[in-house]
Design a protein around this motif. Structure first.
Motif, PDB file in Angstrom:
ATOM      1  N   GLY A 283      49.446  11.843   5.028  1.00 60.67           N
ATOM      2  CA  GLY A 283      48.513  10.855   4.499  1.00 60.67           C
ATOM      3  C   GLY A 283      47.127  10.893   5.117  1.00 60.67           C
ATOM      4  O   GLY A 283      46.360   9.942   4.993  1.00 60.67           O
TER       5      GLY A 283
ATOM      6  N   GLN B  24      54.971  11.283   4.319  1.00 59.27           N
ATOM      7  CA  GLN B  24      55.096  10.029   3.575  1.00 59.27           C
ATOM      8  C   GLN B  24      55.778  10.305   2.235  1.00 59.27           C
ATOM      9  O   GLN B  24      55.612  11.384   1.667  1.00 59.27           O
TER      10      GLN B  24
ATOM     11  N   ASN C  23      51.769   9.662  -1.533  1.00 62.03           N
ATOM     12  CA  ASN C  23      50.451   9.223  -1.119  1.00 62.03           C
ATOM     13  C   ASN C  23      49.435   9.791  -2.098  1.00 62.03           C
ATOM     14  O   ASN C  23      49.802  10.334  -3.135  1.00 62.03           O
ATOM     15  N   GLU C  24      48.174   9.695  -1.788  1.00 58.80           N
ATOM     16  CA  GLU C  24      47.131  10.124  -2.716  1.00 58.80           C
ATOM     17  C   GLU C  24      47.133  11.628  -2.955  1.00 58.80           C
ATOM     18  O   GLU C  24      46.494  12.113  -3.882  1.00 58.80           O
TER      19      GLU C  24
END
Length: 120
Positions: free
Chosen positions: A79, A107, A110-111
């Motif tokens: 992340g 994670q 996430n983006e």
């Protein structure tokens, strides 16, 4: 060895994610190859007396871009932006901080996308 070759194939891919397995297997195989190159340099007399020989130097240049790319993808997995790789410019503490970050589990999402594998 598949993890190593996968990283080499994606040597210019700075987007996406790289799990812990991909990163750490690349690092392990990279270290083993570097040690072997050092022995070969020493055996052939290609060393310069300062620990770096011709073959080891060429190999280091060969894996420089893939190493940066997999590090950026690994940071994406936890992340963080890939710019965090520049933390190694801080003597000693930067290397330690990056090493610790690379050990964090990825994670779930996430983006930068969904998690790559369930191994993390």
């Amino acid at each position: 060895m598949d993890w190593y070759l996968q990283v080499i194939r994606k040597y210019t891919v700075f987007t996406g994610r790289a799990g812990r397995e991909e990163y750490w297997y690349f690092v392990l195989i990279n270290i083993l190859i570097s040690i072997a190159m050092g022995f070969i340099d020493g055996f052939l007399g290609l060393g310069n007396g300062y620990g770096t020989g011709l073959l080891a130097g060429l190999y280091s240049l060969f894996v420089l871009l893939p190493s940066i790319a997999v590090s950026v993808r690994r940071l994406h997995d936890i992340g963080r932006t890939g710019w965090w790789v520049l933390i190694i410019l801080i003597p000693l503490l930067g290397w330690i901080a990056l090493l610790v970050m690379m050990a964090f589990p990825g994670q779930p999402d996430n983006e930068y996308g969904l998690k790559i594998s369930n191994a993390d």
